[in-house]
Design a protein around this motif. Structure first.
Motif, PDB file in Angstrom:
ATOM      1  N   LEU A  34     -14.506 -43.534  25.629  1.00 23.14           N
ATOM      2  CA  LEU A  34     -13.000 -43.080  25.481  1.00 23.14           C
ATOM      3  C   LEU A  34     -12.816 -41.559  25.584  1.00 23.14           C
ATOM      4  CD1 LEU A  34     -12.187 -45.834  22.716  1.00 23.14           C
ATOM      5  CD2 LEU A  34     -10.774 -45.281  24.811  1.00 23.14           C
ATOM      6  N   ILE A  35     -13.711 -40.991  25.094  1.00 23.71           N
ATOM      7  CA  ILE A  35     -13.863 -39.395  24.935  1.00 23.71           C
ATOM      8  C   ILE A  35     -13.891 -39.012  26.057  1.00 23.71           C
ATOM      9  CG2 ILE A  35     -15.304 -37.261  24.125  1.00 23.71           C
ATOM     10  CD1 ILE A  35     -15.937 -38.870  21.821  1.00 23.71           C
ATOM     11  N   LEU A  36     -14.721 -39.409  27.075  1.00 24.41           N
ATOM     12  CA  LEU A  36     -14.560 -39.063  28.346  1.00 24.41           C
ATOM     13  C   LEU A  36     -13.325 -39.245  29.043  1.00 24.41           C
ATOM     14  CD1 LEU A  36     -18.393 -39.936  29.547  1.00 24.41           C
ATOM     15  CD2 LEU A  36     -17.385 -37.456  29.166  1.00 24.41           C
ATOM     16  N   TYR A  37     -12.655 -40.505  28.795  1.00 22.31           N
ATOM     17  CA  TYR A  37     -11.282 -40.884  29.465  1.00 22.31           C
ATOM     18  C   TYR A  37     -10.298 -39.750  29.119  1.00 22.31           C
ATOM     19  CZ  TYR A  37      -7.659 -43.989  30.740  1.00 22.31           C
ATOM     20  OH  TYR A  37      -6.674 -44.685  31.419  1.00 22.31           O
ATOM     21  N   ALA A  38     -10.290 -39.515  27.897  1.00 23.22           N
ATOM     22  CA  ALA A  38      -9.204 -38.792  27.207  1.00 23.22           C
ATOM     23  C   ALA A  38      -9.471 -37.288  27.828  1.00 23.22           C
ATOM     24  CB  ALA A  38      -9.449 -38.589  25.605  1.00 23.22           C
ATOM     25  N   ASN A  39     -10.716 -36.870  27.876  1.00 20.66           N
ATOM     26  CA  ASN A  39     -10.703 -35.425  28.575  1.00 20.66           C
ATOM     27  C   ASN A  39     -10.746 -35.390  30.280  1.00 20.66           C
ATOM     28  OD1 ASN A  39     -11.518 -33.522  26.572  1.00 20.66           O
ATOM     29  ND2 ASN A  39     -12.660 -35.443  25.781  1.00 20.66           N
ATOM     30  N   PRO A  91      -9.296 -34.975  33.779  1.00 19.86           N
ATOM     31  CA  PRO A  91     -10.280 -34.876  34.813  1.00 19.86           C
ATOM     32  C   PRO A  91     -11.576 -33.886  34.557  1.00 19.86           C
ATOM     33  CG  PRO A  91      -8.674 -33.520  35.661  1.00 19.86           C
ATOM     34  CD  PRO A  91      -8.212 -33.807  34.233  1.00 19.86           C
ATOM     35  N   ASN A  92     -11.411 -33.488  33.477  1.00 19.76           N
ATOM     36  CA  ASN A  92     -12.695 -32.505  33.079  1.00 19.76           C
ATOM     37  C   ASN A  92     -13.775 -33.245  32.691  1.00 19.76           C
ATOM     38  OD1 ASN A  92     -10.880 -30.151  33.148  1.00 19.76           O
ATOM     39  ND2 ASN A  92     -10.054 -30.814  31.213  1.00 19.76           N
ATOM     40  N   THR A  93     -14.912 -32.716  33.087  1.00 21.94           N
ATOM     41  CA  THR A  93     -16.236 -33.130  32.435  1.00 21.94           C
ATOM     42  C   THR A  93     -16.520 -32.566  31.088  1.00 21.94           C
ATOM     43  OG1 THR A  93     -17.424 -31.382  33.878  1.00 21.94           O
ATOM     44  CG2 THR A  93     -17.075 -33.265  35.115  1.00 21.94           C
ATOM     45  N   LEU A  94     -17.449 -33.136  30.534  1.00 18.56           N
ATOM     46  CA  LEU A  94     -17.753 -32.799  29.248  1.00 18.56           C
ATOM     47  C   LEU A  94     -19.545 -32.490  29.385  1.00 18.56           C
ATOM     48  CD1 LEU A  94     -15.769 -34.885  26.923  1.00 18.56           C
ATOM     49  CD2 LEU A  94     -15.428 -32.476  27.254  1.00 18.56           C
ATOM     50  N   GLN A  95     -19.891 -31.546  28.878  1.00 17.29           N
ATOM     51  CA  GLN A  95     -21.226 -31.283  28.435  1.00 17.29           C
ATOM     52  C   GLN A  95     -21.907 -31.934  27.290  1.00 17.29           C
ATOM     53  OE1 GLN A  95     -23.540 -28.984  30.136  1.00 17.29           O
ATOM     54  NE2 GLN A  95     -21.791 -28.425  31.275  1.00 17.29           N
ATOM     55  N   PRO A  96     -23.346 -32.334  27.282  1.00 13.12           N
ATOM     56  CA  PRO A  96     -23.729 -33.204  26.029  1.00 13.12           C
ATOM     57  C   PRO A  96     -23.238 -32.655  24.701  1.00 13.12           C
ATOM     58  CG  PRO A  96     -25.174 -33.201  27.635  1.00 13.12           C
ATOM     59  CD  PRO A  96     -24.092 -32.020  28.262  1.00 13.12           C
ATOM     60  N   ARG A  97     -23.319 -31.588  24.478  1.00 21.70           N
ATOM     61  CA  ARG A  97     -22.882 -30.968  23.039  1.00 21.70           C
ATOM     62  C   ARG A  97     -21.394 -30.886  22.735  1.00 21.70           C
ATOM     63  NH1 ARG A  97     -23.518 -26.472  26.718  1.00 21.70           N
ATOM     64  NH2 ARG A  97     -21.876 -25.005  26.632  1.00 21.70           N
ATOM     65  N   GLU A  98     -20.684 -30.824  23.938  1.00 21.24           N
ATOM     66  CA  GLU A  98     -19.224 -31.147  23.413  1.00 21.24           C
ATOM     67  C   GLU A  98     -18.929 -32.631  23.179  1.00 21.24           C
ATOM     68  OE1 GLU A  98     -15.327 -29.976  23.051  1.00 21.24           O
ATOM     69  OE2 GLU A  98     -17.126 -29.095  22.778  1.00 21.24           O
ATOM     70  N   ALA A 157     -29.117 -41.293  24.129  1.00 18.08           N
ATOM     71  CA  ALA A 157     -29.956 -42.774  24.609  1.00 18.08           C
ATOM     72  C   ALA A 157     -28.717 -43.166  25.253  1.00 18.08           C
ATOM     73  CB  ALA A 157     -30.614 -43.365  23.656  1.00 18.08           C
ATOM     74  N   ARG A 158     -27.636 -43.469  24.456  1.00 16.87           N
ATOM     75  CA  ARG A 158     -26.346 -44.202  24.849  1.00 16.87           C
ATOM     76  C   ARG A 158     -25.872 -43.441  26.273  1.00 16.87           C
ATOM     77  NH1 ARG A 158     -27.788 -45.466  20.795  1.00 16.87           N
ATOM     78  NH2 ARG A 158     -29.264 -46.513  22.282  1.00 16.87           N
ATOM     79  N   LEU A 159     -25.883 -42.097  26.437  1.00 13.75           N
ATOM     80  CA  LEU A 159     -25.468 -41.555  27.753  1.00 13.75           C
ATOM     81  C   LEU A 159     -26.271 -42.158  28.812  1.00 13.75           C
ATOM     82  CD1 LEU A 159     -24.826 -37.928  26.817  1.00 13.75           C
ATOM     83  CD2 LEU A 159     -23.033 -39.458  27.280  1.00 13.75           C
ATOM     84  N   SER A 160     -27.618 -42.333  28.648  1.00 14.44           N
ATOM     85  CA  SER A 160     -28.549 -42.668  29.654  1.00 14.44           C
ATOM     86  C   SER A 160     -28.041 -44.032  29.999  1.00 14.44           C
ATOM     87  CB  SER A 160     -30.030 -42.493  29.169  1.00 14.44           C
ATOM     88  OG  SER A 160     -30.875 -43.150  30.175  1.00 14.44           O
ATOM     89  N   GLU A 161     -27.903 -44.960  29.033  1.00 12.08           N
ATOM     90  CA  GLU A 161     -27.528 -46.337  29.419  1.00 12.08           C
ATOM     91  C   GLU A 161     -26.337 -46.296  29.986  1.00 12.08           C
ATOM     92  OE1 GLU A 161     -27.400 -48.079  25.204  1.00 12.08           O
ATOM     93  OE2 GLU A 161     -29.514 -47.815  24.982  1.00 12.08           O
ATOM     94  N   ASP A 163     -22.758 -34.613  36.523  1.00 20.14           N
ATOM     95  CA  ASP A 163     -22.588 -33.445  37.569  1.00 20.14           C
ATOM     96  C   ASP A 163     -22.926 -32.163  37.239  1.00 20.14           C
ATOM     97  OD1 ASP A 163     -21.676 -35.225  39.700  1.00 20.14           O
ATOM     98  OD2 ASP A 163     -19.551 -35.181  38.766  1.00 20.14           O
ATOM     99  N   SER A 164     -23.629 -31.541  37.505  1.00 23.91           N
ATOM    100  CA  SER A 164     -24.131 -30.285  37.247  1.00 23.91           C
ATOM    101  C   SER A 164     -24.174 -30.235  35.386  1.00 23.91           C
ATOM    102  CB  SER A 164     -23.127 -29.052  37.477  1.00 23.91           C
ATOM    103  OG  SER A 164     -22.957 -29.221  38.929  1.00 23.91           O
ATOM    104  N   GLY A 165     -24.922 -31.131  34.828  1.00 24.85           N
ATOM    105  CA  GLY A 165     -25.207 -31.223  33.305  1.00 24.85           C
ATOM    106  C   GLY A 165     -24.066 -31.615  32.765  1.00 24.85           C
ATOM    107  N   ALA A 166     -22.973 -32.057  33.170  1.00 27.71           N
ATOM    108  CA  ALA A 166     -21.810 -32.649  32.465  1.00 27.71           C
ATOM    109  C   ALA A 166     -21.505 -33.936  32.988  1.00 27.71           C
ATOM    110  CB  ALA A 166     -20.465 -31.692  32.759  1.00 27.71           C
ATOM    111  N   TYR A 167     -20.758 -34.654  31.904  1.00 22.97           N
ATOM    112  CA  TYR A 167     -20.529 -36.095  32.133  1.00 22.97           C
ATOM    113  C   TYR A 167     -19.168 -36.334  32.739  1.00 22.97           C
ATOM    114  CZ  TYR A 167     -25.227 -37.143  30.550  1.00 22.97           C
ATOM    115  OH  TYR A 167     -26.698 -37.002  30.498  1.00 22.97           O
ATOM    116  N   ARG A 168     -18.813 -37.406  33.381  1.00 27.81           N
ATOM    117  CA  ARG A 168     -17.590 -37.984  33.662  1.00 27.81           C
ATOM    118  C   ARG A 168     -17.796 -39.345  33.753  1.00 27.81           C
ATOM    119  NH1 ARG A 168     -16.951 -39.314  38.708  1.00 27.81           N
ATOM    120  NH2 ARG A 168     -18.394 -38.060  40.594  1.00 27.81           N
TER     121      ARG A 168
END
Length: 86
Positions: free
Chosen positions: A15-20, A22-29, A46-50, A60-65
């Motif tokens: 949901l966080i990724l969806y709300a953001n 078309p931007n990608t998010l770094q793990p710390r964000e 671990a959840r990101l990996s799953e 993509d380049s260290g950020a998630y989408r």
């Protein structure tokens, strides 16, 4: 607001990724936004990996989408929750 127990940690991340989009998010964000939402971020890596293994997100380049499948999954989740958000 939505009670914490109504969402899994993986659903919250999606949901966080969806709300953001078309931007990608770094793990710390992602961790920061989880903390702001009242969810401790311990174990979120671990959840990101799953989620990546399930094909719901990509890195993509260290950020998630979200992938197209992930986006569809979140849209289905939003419909399922329907009136549960206030």
């Amino acid at each position: 607001t939505l009670p914490r127990e109504r969402l899994s940690d993986k659903e919250a991340i999606c949901l966080i990724l969806y709300a953001n989009e078309p931007n990608t998010l770094q793990p710390r964000e992602i961790a920061r936004l989880l903390m702001l939402s009242g969810r401790p971020s311990a174990g979120f890596g671990a959840r990101l990996s799953e989620l990546r293994n399930e094909g719901l997100i990509v890195k993509d380049s260290g950020a998630y989408r979200l992938t197209a499948v992930g986006r569809s999954s979140v849209e289905n989740l939003i419909q399922k929750l329907g009136g549960g958000i206030s």
